[in-house]
Design a protein around this motif. Sequence first.
Motif, short mmCIF file in Angstrom:
data_model
loop_
_atom_site.label_atom_id
_atom_site.label_comp_id
_atom_site.label_asym_id
_atom_site.label_seq_id
_atom_site.Cartn_x
_atom_site.Cartn_y
_atom_site.Cartn_z
N VAL A 96 0.83 -1.22 0.00
CA VAL A 96 0.00 0.00 0.00
C VAL A 96 0.87 1.27 0.00
O VAL A 96 2.02 1.26 0.43
N ALA A 97 0.26 2.39 -0.44
CA ALA A 97 1.00 3.65 -0.65
C ALA A 97 1.27 4.40 0.65
O ALA A 97 0.81 5.52 0.86
N GLU A 98 2.02 3.72 1.53
CA GLU A 98 2.59 4.40 2.69
C GLU A 98 4.10 4.35 2.50
O GLU A 98 4.62 3.41 1.90
N ASP A 128 -10.22 14.30 1.51
CA ASP A 128 -9.05 13.63 0.93
C ASP A 128 -9.29 13.59 -0.58
O ASP A 128 -10.34 14.03 -1.08
N VAL A 129 -8.31 13.05 -1.30
CA VAL A 129 -8.42 13.12 -2.76
C VAL A 129 -9.59 12.29 -3.28
O VAL A 129 -10.37 12.75 -4.13
N MET A 130 -9.75 11.07 -2.78
CA MET A 130 -10.82 10.23 -3.33
C MET A 130 -12.21 10.79 -3.02
O MET A 130 -13.11 10.74 -3.86
N ALA A 150 -8.65 15.58 -12.93
CA ALA A 150 -7.28 15.07 -12.85
C ALA A 150 -6.92 14.81 -11.40
O ALA A 150 -6.93 15.73 -10.58
N ASP A 151 -6.62 13.56 -11.10
CA ASP A 151 -6.13 13.20 -9.76
C ASP A 151 -4.61 13.40 -9.81
O ASP A 151 -3.88 12.61 -10.40
N GLU A 152 -4.15 14.49 -9.20
CA GLU A 152 -2.72 14.86 -9.27
C GLU A 152 -2.03 14.67 -7.93
O GLU A 152 -1.09 15.39 -7.58
N ILE A 153 -2.47 13.67 -7.19
CA ILE A 153 -1.92 13.44 -5.85
C ILE A 153 -0.43 13.09 -5.90
O ILE A 153 0.31 13.39 -4.98
N HIS A 154 0.03 12.47 -7.00
CA HIS A 154 1.44 12.08 -7.10
C HIS A 154 2.31 13.17 -7.72
O HIS A 154 3.51 12.94 -7.96
N ALA A 155 1.74 14.35 -7.98
CA ALA A 155 2.49 15.39 -8.69
C ALA A 155 3.81 15.78 -8.01
O ALA A 155 4.80 16.03 -8.71
N ALA A 167 -3.45 12.04 7.81
CA ALA A 167 -3.76 13.42 8.25
C ALA A 167 -4.62 14.04 7.15
O ALA A 167 -4.15 14.73 6.27
N LYS A 168 -5.91 13.76 7.21
CA LYS A 168 -6.82 14.00 6.09
C LYS A 168 -6.97 15.47 5.72
O LYS A 168 -7.42 16.28 6.55
N ALA A 169 -6.62 15.81 4.50
CA ALA A 169 -6.86 17.15 3.97
C ALA A 169 -6.42 17.18 2.52
O ALA A 169 -5.30 16.76 2.21
C1 LIG Z 1 -3.85 8.02 -7.62
C2 LIG Z 1 -4.28 8.08 -6.19
N1 LIG Z 1 -5.36 8.81 -5.85
C3 LIG Z 1 -5.78 8.89 -4.58
C4 LIG Z 1 -5.14 8.22 -3.56
C5 LIG Z 1 -5.69 8.29 -2.17
O1 LIG Z 1 -5.65 9.59 -1.72
P1 LIG Z 1 -6.50 10.03 -0.47
O2 LIG Z 1 -6.03 9.20 0.69
O3 LIG Z 1 -6.19 11.49 -0.32
O4 LIG Z 1 -7.92 9.77 -0.83
C6 LIG Z 1 -4.00 7.47 -3.86
C7 LIG Z 1 -3.30 6.74 -2.79
O5 LIG Z 1 -2.40 5.98 -3.01
C8 LIG Z 1 -3.56 7.39 -5.20
O6 LIG Z 1 -2.48 6.68 -5.55
#
Ligand SMILES: Cc1ncc(COP(=O)(O)O)c(C=O)c1O
Length: 394
Positions: A46-48, A104-106, A210-215, A251-253
């Motif tokens: 997982v993405a930690e 959060d992003v999702m 656009a989900d740019e969380i990895h930017a 840390a949700k935001a």
């Molecule tokens: C592309 C992508 N979007 C969203 C998320 C989840 O983000 P959040 O926890 O802010 O919803 C991740 C987590 O790995 C992700 O890789």
Amino acid sequence: MGRMDGIRGDAPQEPNPLRRLTPDLLRRRTSMKWRTYAPDVLPLWVAEMDVPLAGPVARALTRAVEIGDTGYAHGPDYAEALASFARERWGWEADPARAALVPDVMLGVVEVLKLVTGPGDAVVVNPPVYPPFFLFVRHMDRRIVEAPLDDEHRVDLAVLEDAFRSATAGGRRAAYLLCSPHNPTGTVHTAEELAAVAALAERYGVRVIADEIHAPLVSPGVRFTPYLSVPGAGRGFSLMSASKGWNLAGAKAALALAGPDAAAELAALPEEVAHGMSHLGFIAHTAAFAEAGPWLDALLAGLAENAALLADLLGERLPGVRYRPGEATFFAWLDCRALGLGEDPAARFLQRGRVAVNPGPDFSTGGAGHVRFNLATSPELVAEGVRRMATALG
Ligand SMILES: Cc1ncc(COP(=O)(O)O)c(C=O)c1O
């Protein structure tokens, strides 16, 4: 402040954060990565990230705890911190007036989808892609239309056009959930590709999110282009956060941003959406974007070393695995089809090698025979991960 003083081009001043924590310490963590599997399993899924907090983030949180600053979030600081980060790193002027706080992003994706589509409408995605895209979209009664990436892991415009045509058939509203940079392949979409996407979306009336969380997690020397910065993206949206770049998922935001022609729609986001955000998250994410650039640079250098190490070790121990290092994210997308382990090599790696990587089929089309390997750990654990994968073949 260091970045403003011109530190950016210099060698990172910070130690590599990926070398700071021991496995014993990591096992004391209570979050998902280190707790889901039995203690003899090495978790590389997982993405930690296996890093300590960036100093400025830890200090901001400590200050808040010391004075009991644990009420409701207020003010433009988060959006302004993101805007100055975006200006400095990407040469882009994000307008804090067209930003909204989301938990959060999702959940931000979900809320923006509610603004531009209705039940039964289609959402186009580019598999193999982050599995929750499918889960969240289906849960809100939207349909998934797939436009798979091509063999080079790039968006295929002809395939995307077919998907847009099918998604909008019968005059229906539709959205395109673009993962930029792309999880799991690490593809960084170019400015030209994004402009072509914007033109196509306009032609079909498809709304781009656009989900740019990895930017922030783009390899040294690679240029990230924010979707909203390209011509024709005025009706688009972006979701951004410090969650992945600084390991702040707990840390949700996050922030939802609108292009100039979508600002009125974003302004209609119901007030309760912002209520799900954590004020401590707001403080942490703001400090990350405003002050933790040097820490990020040290991380990015460490991730590049780990990617090179992984490529070398796979060449030695598992030459059947195909790994084309991406240009962003902390993931390696490994094509294990030549190993003959079937659809889900991750199951074998877990059972026989005691290493947890993400199963490729979870990412849908293009995922069979693949696994996602999380590089955000120490070089020793990257090496241990490869050793365990190789053991699983014996
Ligand atoms: C592309 C992508 N979007 C969203 C998320 C989840 O983000 P959040 O926890 O802010 O919803 C991740 C987590 O790995 C992700 O890789």
